[in-house]
Design a protein around this motif. Structure first.
Motif, short mmCIF file in Angstrom:
data_model
loop_
_atom_site.label_atom_id
_atom_site.label_comp_id
_atom_site.label_asym_id
_atom_site.label_seq_id
_atom_site.Cartn_x
_atom_site.Cartn_y
_atom_site.Cartn_z
N SER A 123 -23.85 27.15 37.69
CA SER A 123 -23.24 26.04 36.95
C SER A 123 -22.50 26.50 35.70
CB SER A 123 -24.29 25.00 36.57
OG SER A 123 -25.21 25.52 35.61
N ALA A 153 -22.19 20.42 38.52
CA ALA A 153 -21.24 21.07 37.61
C ALA A 153 -19.91 21.32 38.32
CB ALA A 153 -21.81 22.38 37.08
N ALA A 206 -28.16 27.62 44.71
CA ALA A 206 -26.95 27.17 44.02
C ALA A 206 -25.70 27.97 44.40
CB ALA A 206 -27.19 27.22 42.51
N TYR A 219 -18.81 26.86 35.85
CA TYR A 219 -18.04 25.64 36.04
C TYR A 219 -18.05 24.71 34.83
CZ TYR A 219 -17.61 26.78 40.99
OH TYR A 219 -17.29 27.40 42.17
N ARG A 251 -30.35 22.70 34.29
CA ARG A 251 -29.54 23.86 34.70
C ARG A 251 -30.29 25.18 34.47
NH1 ARG A 251 -23.82 22.94 31.88
NH2 ARG A 251 -23.40 24.93 32.92
N GLY A 305 -26.88 19.20 34.64
CA GLY A 305 -25.71 18.85 35.44
C GLY A 305 -25.83 17.38 35.79
N ALA A 320 -25.90 23.01 40.03
CA ALA A 320 -24.64 23.71 40.27
C ALA A 320 -23.65 22.84 41.03
CB ALA A 320 -24.90 25.00 41.05
#
Length: 269
Positions: free
Chosen positions: A141, A211, A92, A144, A136, A151, A208
């Motif tokens: 993530s 997100a 990620a 964000y 997640r 996500g 990620a």
């Protein structure tokens, strides 16, 4: 401890002091590179198999204007246009770092296609999953987007991809995955918990990337190539013809053709 430290001091709506454009500016200065837009369509190839095949067959060339410190961007023909591809952006944090830089450099549609481990079986491996949401279980993530379970992909992007593959007779399943930062900590308990959620596969980037995409209003699609059962049987991790790249390129070409305008291939700068 009221919350784990990974959730402390996260303000997803606050602007970042360090921006990708600043890094790219200084990288260009140090490397003596002019400003050059990357192709509008780019691909992340975490396994690197597609990149290696394209290079071996002379079907790609280095995109010399790419200033990133950590990766090489190659340009190749995909669905009649110039596309960019970055290999081996695994996990990620790395995937989102490269995504930030690609979109800051002119990318408008990013596809990530990674191998994944089977959770809920949807058939004999290998097969493709169009990821519509990703659990997640990673750290990136949360920088964000506020904490949620998943996500989420852009439903329109998912629908276009699924319809395009179906129209060409290419099999792909739409469903959720589990994004983890720790592939070698996929325990029986964690796998069973994922099964109870109906999760199809485990991978390392999608939550990620989604997100990031939602926070920045970017077009991102994540695909999982389900190739293994985490090494629990002999002769696992078999991807198919040419390490799965024949099927992967067919899937990518179909999605790109349906998702973007139709310019002509013009080669790399």
């Amino acid at each position: 401890m009221s919350s784990p430290p990974i959730l402390d001091n996260k303000e997803p709506d606050a602007p970042s002091v360090f921006e990708p454009a600043a890094l790219l500016r200084e990288a260009r200065r140090q490397k003596g590179l002019p400003v050059a837009n990357v192709p509008p369509v780019c691909v992340l190839d975490p396994d690197g198999d597609i990149v290696r095949r394209l290079r071996k067959e002379g079907r790609s060339r280095s995109f010399d204007g790419w200033p990133c410190y950590h990766t090489q961007l190659d340009a190749f023909e995909l669905a009649g246009r110039t596309a960019g591809i970055v290999g081996c952006a695994v996990g990620a944090p790395f995937a989102v770092l490269i995504a930030e830089e690609l979109f800051a450099s002119g990318c408008s549609f990013l596809i990530s296609l990674t191998s994944a481990g089977q959770i809920v079986a949807a058939g004999p491996t290998p097969y493709f999953v169009i990821i519509d949401r990703a659990l997640r279980d990673e750290g990136t993530s949360y920088h964000y987007a506020a904490p949620t379970e998943y996500g989420e992909a852009d439903p329109q992007v998912v629908r276009i991809a699924a319809d395009a593959l179906k129209s060409k007779g290419l099999q792909a399943i739409v469903g959720p995955t589990w994004t983890t930062d720790a592939p070698f900590r996929e325990t029986d308990e964690a796998i069973e918990a994922a099964k109870r959620r109906g999760i199809l596969a485990v991978e390392m980037e999608a939550a990620a990337l989604y997100a990031f995409a939602m926070a920045n209003k970017r077009r991102v699609l994540c695909l999982a190539h389900v190739t293994n059962t985490m090494g629990r049987v002999h002769e696992d991790f078999e991807k198919g013809e040419a390490d799965g790249t024949a099927d992967a390129l067919a899937v990518l070409e179909t999605i790109v053709e349906a998702s973007t305008p139709q310019p002509r291939f013009c080669g790399a700068s």
